[in-house]
Design an enzyme around this catalytic site. Sequence first.
Site, PDB file in Angstrom:
ATOM      1  N   LYS A   1       0.824  -1.220   0.000  1.00 10.73           N
ATOM      2  CA  LYS A   1       0.000   0.000   0.000  1.00 10.73           C
ATOM      3  C   LYS A   1       0.852   1.261   0.000  1.00 10.73           C
ATOM      4  CE  LYS A   1      -4.056  -2.294   1.995  1.00 10.73           C
ATOM      5  NZ  LYS A   1      -3.539  -3.673   2.162  1.00 10.73           N
ATOM      6  N   ARG A   2       1.786   1.340  -0.939  1.00  8.57           N
ATOM      7  CA  ARG A   2       2.653   2.501  -1.038  1.00  8.57           C
ATOM      8  C   ARG A   2       1.955   3.649  -1.761  1.00  8.57           C
ATOM      9  NH1 ARG A   2       4.926  -0.338   2.401  1.00  8.57           N
ATOM     10  NH2 ARG A   2       7.137  -0.834   2.344  1.00  8.57           N
TER      11      ARG A   2
END
Lengths: 313, 313
Positions: free
Chosen positions: A108-109
């Site tokens: 979840k960058r």
Amino acid sequence: MHHFSDRLNAAIRSKKTPALVGLDPRFDWLPEEIVSAAEAKHSSKAEIVAAAFEEFCFRMIDVVAPLVPAVKPQAAFFEEWGPAGCLALQRVIKRAREAGLVVICDAKRGDIGSTAEAYARAYLAGADPESAIWAADCLTVNPYLGSDTLQPFVKVAVERGAGIYVLVRTSNPGAGTFQDRKTDGHTLYECVAAVVNDLALNTTGNGHYGAIGAVVGATYPEELTQLRELMPHTPLLVPGYGSQGAGAGDVAGAFDAEGLGAIINSSRGINFAIRKEPYFEKFAPEEWEQAVEAATHDMIADLAEHTPAGKLQ
Amino acid sequence: MHHFSDRLNAAIRSKKTPALVGLDPRFDWLPEEIVSAAEAKHSSKAEIVAAAFEEFCFRMIDVVAPLVPAVKPQAAFFEEWGPAGCLALQRVIKRAREAGLVVICDAKRGDIGSTAEAYARAYLAGADPESAIWAADCLTVNPYLGSDTLQPFVKVAVERGAGIYVLVRTSNPGAGTFQDRKTDGHTLYECVAAVVNDLALNTTGNGHYGAIGAVVGATYPEELTQLRELMPHTPLLVPGYGSQGAGAGDVAGAFDAEGLGAIINSSRGINFAIRKEPYFEKFAPEEWEQAVEAATHDMIADLAEHTPAGKLQ
């Protein structure tokens, strides 16, 4: 075959199921034999945990690789153990690729400009495992910073035959706080979905699915059906099946008529099947891999029975 | 002193400036001597880069520690180089703590439930550097997944005397795509701001600022002023000064009347000052640390002259 969705769909057809196994190692729940072996080899807690995670995930991969098209390691559980954990994550990704699995790194960058590009270069190896240091096929990405911040991920993904899944509608109880806010009759998640589907449309391969996908939680079946319609070119990653409470019926709307267009994730329910009925009763603690195998088969059968993915069989 | 904002404000008062130096190492721009030394010691590219990043950041820390209250390492640039880069990040954080700096790890993490908690436990050491493996005082967090997903970060932050900065209004050109969407007359970023300020209000220390802060970009001065008013208990982290185009006048609205309430970040403008006027003209390439020092002094003076932070002098 260079394109992410083409590779993923080939894997789905080959394994005849859209079941995605999350790799979510939790130290307190690991099999005793794996913990003991790690303790015998290492002295610091971080090194013990990292070694145990690596061994656990390697053995998970051995069990599920013949059965499912893809795995999804959760970066947070590895990062918690520092550089040793990060090294374990790298090795787990590599091992899964070597076992023929499509690997989605769930990290979840999201960031701006050149920083987003650094994340993209770090994780997105796509068709060539040598092209990124964490050699994943695909990365989960957070859209809050704006549509311009998705572009560096899209660029690297397309160059390398990799994919991204952008968070659209998440599976947690409070997902709606911000995602359900309506502007001119449309929710934020619908707005993000429109941006993502445009990116998908611009990155299609031989099939009609793009390299840019969306995360849509199984715990909101109506939204899932709605988003499948709103995002015809977008492959969906659907978390929430199993331990988070959604059943196969809840995810039926995620698929297209051919049974493609979605992969359904189960993490805890597979990794730690041995801790739960019916597997707890059926297998001894040391038979945890048989429990994993049985739970995976059960998930595959459940999805085949209650969703269009049955057409893949 | 256990509370994050109390510690940060003490550091700001002690250094008499709210200047925050970002640690954004980029291999192509590093001083030649540092690259050569790393190449002499290591063989793989990742190890060379990681060693060079570590040395560069150590020397940045030596220069800026006497001048500023805090540094902000950008996780992406380290992660790009795999486990070796992650080890360098860990060492850089440790070194900065030992130099008396408040350390904000800019990793923009966010996930649900137990996964969010894993990130929080990994990064938030707060008052006790031994309590987390990446021993930061503070972490940047992405709110898209919902207000419930902030809770695990808040819980760990409060327990450990650490802080978080939640993305509210970012500094990139496309920040508004989603953040500016209005519902019932209020933008998404205002809605996130209200949630964050409630968390701040519930986590105040001896002063009136909470342990939960907000990231608000300097490139949108009007929104910055508005958000300072809307979030009276929320410490602000303001990126965008310098290389992203905002000047000291643009960030004046971020402060309270005492000159507290905000820290202003500059990354490239300080790290690579030697590449730009007036420092490029004034210093030889090997005098890059003098350029860093001069640029830091200039930033401090600029903020003191054009913002309420002048009252700290």
